[in-house]
Scaffold this motif. Sequence first.
Motif, PDB file in Angstrom:
ATOM      1  N   LEU A  21       0.861  -1.179   0.000  1.00 17.16           N
ATOM      2  CA  LEU A  21       0.000   0.000   0.000  1.00 17.16           C
ATOM      3  C   LEU A  21       0.894   1.224   0.000  1.00 17.16           C
ATOM      4  CD1 LEU A  21      -2.742  -0.861   2.671  1.00 17.16           C
ATOM      5  CD2 LEU A  21      -3.080  -0.560   0.207  1.00 17.16           C
ATOM      6  N   ASN A  22       0.815   1.992  -1.059  1.00 15.35           N
ATOM      7  CA  ASN A  22       1.551   3.253  -1.135  1.00 15.35           C
ATOM      8  C   ASN A  22       0.859   4.169  -2.144  1.00 15.35           C
ATOM      9  OD1 ASN A  22       2.549   2.640  -3.788  1.00 15.35           O
ATOM     10  ND2 ASN A  22       4.239   1.498  -2.889  1.00 15.35           N
ATOM     11  N   THR A  27      -7.120   4.191  -6.784  1.00 21.78           N
ATOM     12  CA  THR A  27      -8.149   3.921  -5.780  1.00 21.78           C
ATOM     13  C   THR A  27      -8.643   2.487  -5.888  1.00 21.78           C
ATOM     14  OG1 THR A  27      -8.828   6.232  -5.796  1.00 21.78           O
ATOM     15  CG2 THR A  27     -10.413   4.647  -4.923  1.00 21.78           C
ATOM     16  N   ARG A  28      -8.860   2.025  -7.085  1.00 21.67           N
ATOM     17  CA  ARG A  28      -9.331   0.651  -7.307  1.00 21.67           C
ATOM     18  C   ARG A  28      -8.308  -0.374  -6.813  1.00 21.67           C
ATOM     19  NH1 ARG A  28     -11.058  -1.655 -13.205  1.00 21.67           N
ATOM     20  NH2 ARG A  28     -12.761  -2.919 -12.435  1.00 21.67           N
ATOM     21  N   GLU A  29      -7.037  -0.161  -7.140  1.00 26.85           N
ATOM     22  CA  GLU A  29      -5.987  -1.078  -6.697  1.00 26.85           C
ATOM     23  C   GLU A  29      -5.871  -1.077  -5.170  1.00 26.85           C
ATOM     24  OE1 GLU A  29      -2.754  -0.886 -10.333  1.00 26.85           O
ATOM     25  OE2 GLU A  29      -2.923   0.843  -8.989  1.00 26.85           O
ATOM     26  N   ARG A  30      -5.903   0.126  -4.586  1.00 25.61           N
ATOM     27  CA  ARG A  30      -5.808   0.246  -3.125  1.00 25.61           C
ATOM     28  C   ARG A  30      -6.973  -0.478  -2.450  1.00 25.61           C
ATOM     29  NH1 ARG A  30      -6.193   5.435  -2.693  1.00 25.61           N
ATOM     30  NH2 ARG A  30      -8.376   5.430  -2.136  1.00 25.61           N
ATOM     31  N   ASN A  31      -8.192  -0.275  -2.947  1.00 24.27           N
ATOM     32  CA  ASN A  31      -9.357  -0.934  -2.360  1.00 24.27           C
ATOM     33  C   ASN A  31      -9.261  -2.455  -2.486  1.00 24.27           C
ATOM     34  OD1 ASN A  31     -10.443   1.499  -1.563  1.00 24.27           O
ATOM     35  ND2 ASN A  31     -11.766   1.687  -3.343  1.00 24.27           N
ATOM     36  N   SER A  56      -7.100   5.616   8.798  1.00 19.32           N
ATOM     37  CA  SER A  56      -7.824   4.487   8.201  1.00 19.32           C
ATOM     38  C   SER A  56      -6.949   3.240   8.139  1.00 19.32           C
ATOM     39  CB  SER A  56      -8.334   4.851   6.803  1.00 19.32           C
ATOM     40  OG  SER A  56      -7.261   5.187   5.948  1.00 19.32           O
ATOM     41  N   THR A  57      -5.662   3.411   7.898  1.00 23.63           N
ATOM     42  CA  THR A  57      -4.747   2.269   7.861  1.00 23.63           C
ATOM     43  C   THR A  57      -4.568   1.680   9.253  1.00 23.63           C
ATOM     44  OG1 THR A  57      -3.595   3.203   5.959  1.00 23.63           O
ATOM     45  CG2 THR A  57      -2.429   1.513   7.213  1.00 23.63           C
TER      46      THR A  57
END
Length: 85
Positions: A21-22, A27-31, A56-57
């Motif tokens: 996570l970076n 947004t799609r990849e992170r979700n 949130s993390t």
Amino acid sequence: ISLMKDQVDALKVLGIAAEFLNSSLSTRERNNVIDQVMQQRIKLLYISPERLAMDSTIQMLKTIPVMLMLETKENNRSITGFFWL
């Protein structure tokens, strides 16, 4: 950021469920990564310092059992990895 990606790619070749996570993720990849973490399908997760600083993390990490946390330096920046067994 590129080191995280290289390490995750190498781990995946070895059959290890790893992600990162970076700020390079859409947004799609992170979700997608967050969903995999919440479903406990990830065994190793690299988190950039700026992402780890987000509430949130922290809240996400509080909801799942973390077996080991590792912090290392890359060009004087911390890289944090979380491992699940």
